[in-house]
Design a protein around this motif. Structure first.
Motif, PDB file in Angstrom:
ATOM      1  N   ARG A  30       4.487   6.192   8.888  1.00 27.68           N
ATOM      2  CA  ARG A  30       5.755   6.753   8.991  1.00 27.68           C
ATOM      3  C   ARG A  30       5.840   7.770   7.674  1.00 27.68           C
ATOM      4  NH1 ARG A  30       9.477   1.654  10.236  1.00 27.68           N
ATOM      5  NH2 ARG A  30       8.986   1.613  12.468  1.00 27.68           N
ATOM      6  N   SER A  31       4.928   7.563   6.692  1.00 23.44           N
ATOM      7  CA  SER A  31       5.184   8.245   5.589  1.00 23.44           C
ATOM      8  C   SER A  31       4.669   9.619   5.575  1.00 23.44           C
ATOM      9  CB  SER A  31       4.189   7.533   4.191  1.00 23.44           C
ATOM     10  OG  SER A  31       3.049   7.489   4.142  1.00 23.44           O
ATOM     11  N   ALA A  32       4.442  10.445   4.611  1.00 22.58           N
ATOM     12  CA  ALA A  32       3.984  11.871   4.498  1.00 22.58           C
ATOM     13  C   ALA A  32       2.411  11.845   4.283  1.00 22.58           C
ATOM     14  CB  ALA A  32       4.910  12.513   3.611  1.00 22.58           C
ATOM     15  N   LEU A  33       1.882  10.569   4.358  1.00 21.56           N
ATOM     16  CA  LEU A  33       0.530  10.719   3.888  1.00 21.56           C
ATOM     17  C   LEU A  33      -0.522  11.526   4.726  1.00 21.56           C
ATOM     18  CD1 LEU A  33      -0.347   6.899   2.570  1.00 21.56           C
ATOM     19  CD2 LEU A  33      -0.414   8.894   1.328  1.00 21.56           C
ATOM     20  N   ASP A  34      -0.226  11.514   6.161  1.00 21.89           N
ATOM     21  CA  ASP A  34      -1.070  12.196   6.928  1.00 21.89           C
ATOM     22  C   ASP A  34      -0.891  13.662   6.639  1.00 21.89           C
ATOM     23  OD1 ASP A  34       1.622  12.269   7.849  1.00 21.89           O
ATOM     24  OD2 ASP A  34       1.038  11.741   9.886  1.00 21.89           O
ATOM     25  N   LEU A  93       3.490  13.569  -3.986  1.00 23.22           N
ATOM     26  CA  LEU A  93       5.019  12.746  -4.173  1.00 23.22           C
ATOM     27  C   LEU A  93       5.765  13.437  -2.703  1.00 23.22           C
ATOM     28  CD1 LEU A  93       6.071  12.900  -7.751  1.00 23.22           C
ATOM     29  CD2 LEU A  93       5.333  10.878  -6.276  1.00 23.22           C
ATOM     30  N   LYS A  94       5.096  14.203  -1.991  1.00 21.74           N
ATOM     31  CA  LYS A  94       5.433  14.717  -0.736  1.00 21.74           C
ATOM     32  C   LYS A  94       6.448  13.598   0.181  1.00 21.74           C
ATOM     33  CE  LYS A  94       2.947  17.686   1.212  1.00 21.74           C
ATOM     34  NZ  LYS A  94       2.247  18.471   2.212  1.00 21.74           N
ATOM     35  N   GLY A  95       7.623  13.789   0.316  1.00 21.18           N
ATOM     36  CA  GLY A  95       8.656  12.984   0.956  1.00 21.18           C
ATOM     37  C   GLY A  95       9.363  11.868   0.290  1.00 21.18           C
ATOM     38  N   TRP A  96       8.870  11.750  -1.026  1.00 18.54           N
ATOM     39  CA  TRP A  96       9.604  10.866  -2.037  1.00 18.54           C
ATOM     40  C   TRP A  96      10.888  11.706  -2.567  1.00 18.54           C
ATOM     41  CZ3 TRP A  96       7.942   6.353  -4.467  1.00 18.54           C
ATOM     42  CH2 TRP A  96       6.595   5.984  -4.028  1.00 18.54           C
ATOM     43  N   ILE A  97      12.019  10.989  -2.887  1.00 24.65           N
ATOM     44  CA  ILE A  97      13.297  11.439  -3.129  1.00 24.65           C
ATOM     45  C   ILE A  97      13.947  11.109  -4.548  1.00 24.65           C
ATOM     46  CG2 ILE A  97      15.815  11.215  -2.481  1.00 24.65           C
ATOM     47  CD1 ILE A  97      14.960  10.993   0.354  1.00 24.65           C
ATOM     48  N   LYS A  98      14.145  11.912  -5.318  1.00 27.18           N
ATOM     49  CA  LYS A  98      14.795  11.476  -6.553  1.00 27.18           C
ATOM     50  C   LYS A  98      16.300  11.034  -6.522  1.00 27.18           C
ATOM     51  CE  LYS A  98      15.360  12.610 -11.629  1.00 27.18           C
ATOM     52  NZ  LYS A  98      14.994  13.606 -12.673  1.00 27.18           N
ATOM     53  N   ARG A 103      15.208   7.717 -10.615  1.00 34.34           N
ATOM     54  CA  ARG A 103      13.754   6.827 -10.106  1.00 34.34           C
ATOM     55  C   ARG A 103      13.617   7.747  -8.597  1.00 34.34           C
ATOM     56  NH1 ARG A 103      12.142   2.615 -12.842  1.00 34.34           N
ATOM     57  NH2 ARG A 103      10.881   1.817 -10.950  1.00 34.34           N
ATOM     58  N   LEU A 104      12.330   7.681  -8.333  1.00 38.31           N
ATOM     59  CA  LEU A 104      11.647   8.280  -7.205  1.00 38.31           C
ATOM     60  C   LEU A 104      11.676   6.996  -6.015  1.00 38.31           C
ATOM     61  CD1 LEU A 104       8.899  10.346  -8.716  1.00 38.31           C
ATOM     62  CD2 LEU A 104      11.144  11.314  -7.846  1.00 38.31           C
ATOM     63  N   TYR A 105      12.095   7.651  -4.712  1.00 44.33           N
ATOM     64  CA  TYR A 105      12.153   6.701  -3.696  1.00 44.33           C
ATOM     65  C   TYR A 105      11.283   7.199  -2.725  1.00 44.33           C
ATOM     66  CZ  TYR A 105      15.458   3.451  -6.292  1.00 44.33           C
ATOM     67  OH  TYR A 105      16.250   2.936  -6.920  1.00 44.33           O
ATOM     68  N   GLU A 106      10.476   6.428  -1.918  1.00 44.51           N
ATOM     69  CA  GLU A 106       9.964   6.833  -0.742  1.00 44.51           C
ATOM     70  C   GLU A 106      10.908   6.176   0.358  1.00 44.51           C
ATOM     71  OE1 GLU A 106       7.868   7.910   2.683  1.00 44.51           O
ATOM     72  OE2 GLU A 106       8.104   5.713   2.457  1.00 44.51           O
ATOM     73  N   PRO A 107      11.588   6.711   1.493  1.00 42.67           N
ATOM     74  CA  PRO A 107      12.343   6.359   2.156  1.00 42.67           C
ATOM     75  C   PRO A 107      11.829   5.145   3.049  1.00 42.67           C
ATOM     76  CG  PRO A 107      12.770   8.577   2.195  1.00 42.67           C
ATOM     77  CD  PRO A 107      11.615   8.209   1.510  1.00 42.67           C
ATOM     78  N   ASN A 108      10.634   5.261   3.678  1.00 40.18           N
ATOM     79  CA  ASN A 108      10.028   4.183   4.584  1.00 40.18           C
ATOM     80  C   ASN A 108       9.896   3.036   3.848  1.00 40.18           C
ATOM     81  OD1 ASN A 108      10.214   5.888   7.105  1.00 40.18           O
ATOM     82  ND2 ASN A 108       8.582   7.115   5.893  1.00 40.18           N
TER      83      ASN A 108
END
Length: 191
Positions: A30-34, A93-98, A103-108
């Motif tokens: 689900r993350s932006a890794l792909d 950090l694609k998909g991470w939210i400050k 702090r930075l959070y990855e929603p999934n």
């Protein structure tokens, strides 16, 4: 965007992932890794997901500190690693939210941490009820109330938290203890 406009953290402050193992592969899917094309940025992003999962102070998050992020991304130490990090920062950090806490959070990853933390609280609730530990019941109840307030309205986790909050009702705990005492007295009277 200044700190006043940043969103609130997606997790309650008490949420932690200590003792729940590693995150599941569905987080990776689900993350932006792909969508990360560069292999070095991909490895850096994967390493940062792992580090964020095991943070002690705020689950599923990272501080917005480029020196620490470069080290956790395993790019080395020093000025060269920092320069490499700054070049790939946006992609890694694609998909991470400050958030407002800086702090930075990855929603999934945050959603996975929240689900596992809620399940851990439910297990603690079971143990507290089993041993009729009033202090533990109060502590777990407060954490479950925080969890219940933090999740979206139609979530399975919200229903799970509500079920355990009902079970942790102080009046219910007293009624269960009185019922157990009555059963013991009844069983003792038959012998």
């Amino acid at each position: 965007m200044d700190d006043m406009q940043l969103p609130a953290p997606p997790l309650p402050a008490a949420c932690n992932t200590r003792g729940v193992g590693d995150f599941s592969l569905k987080v990776l899917r689900r993350s932006a890794l792909d969508r990360i094309m560069d292999d070095t940025a991909f490895r850096a992003a994967f390493n940062l997901l792992q580090v964020a999962w095991h943070q002690d102070d705020a689950a599923a998050s990272l501080p917005d500190d480029d020196v620490a992020l470069a080290a956790w991304a395993r790019l080395g130490h020093g000025k060269l690693a920092l320069r490499r990090w700054l070049k790939m920062r946006d992609e890694a950090l694609k998909g991470w939210i400050k958030c407002a806490d800086g702090r930075l959070y990855e929603p999934n990853l945050a959603a996975e941490a929240f689900d596992l933390w809620t399940r851990k609280l439910c297990q603690q609730a079971r143990q507290a009820l089993k041993w009729n530990d009033a202090a533990a019941i109060a502590r777990v109840r407060q954490n479950l109330e925080d969890a219940h307030a933090a999740v979206p309205r139609h979530s399975n986790t919200k229903a799970l938290a509500r079920r355990w909050l009902d079970k942790l009702d102080p009046n219910l705990a007293r009624r269960v203890a009185a019922g157990r005492a009555a059963l013991r007295a009844l069983a003792g009277g038959r012998q």
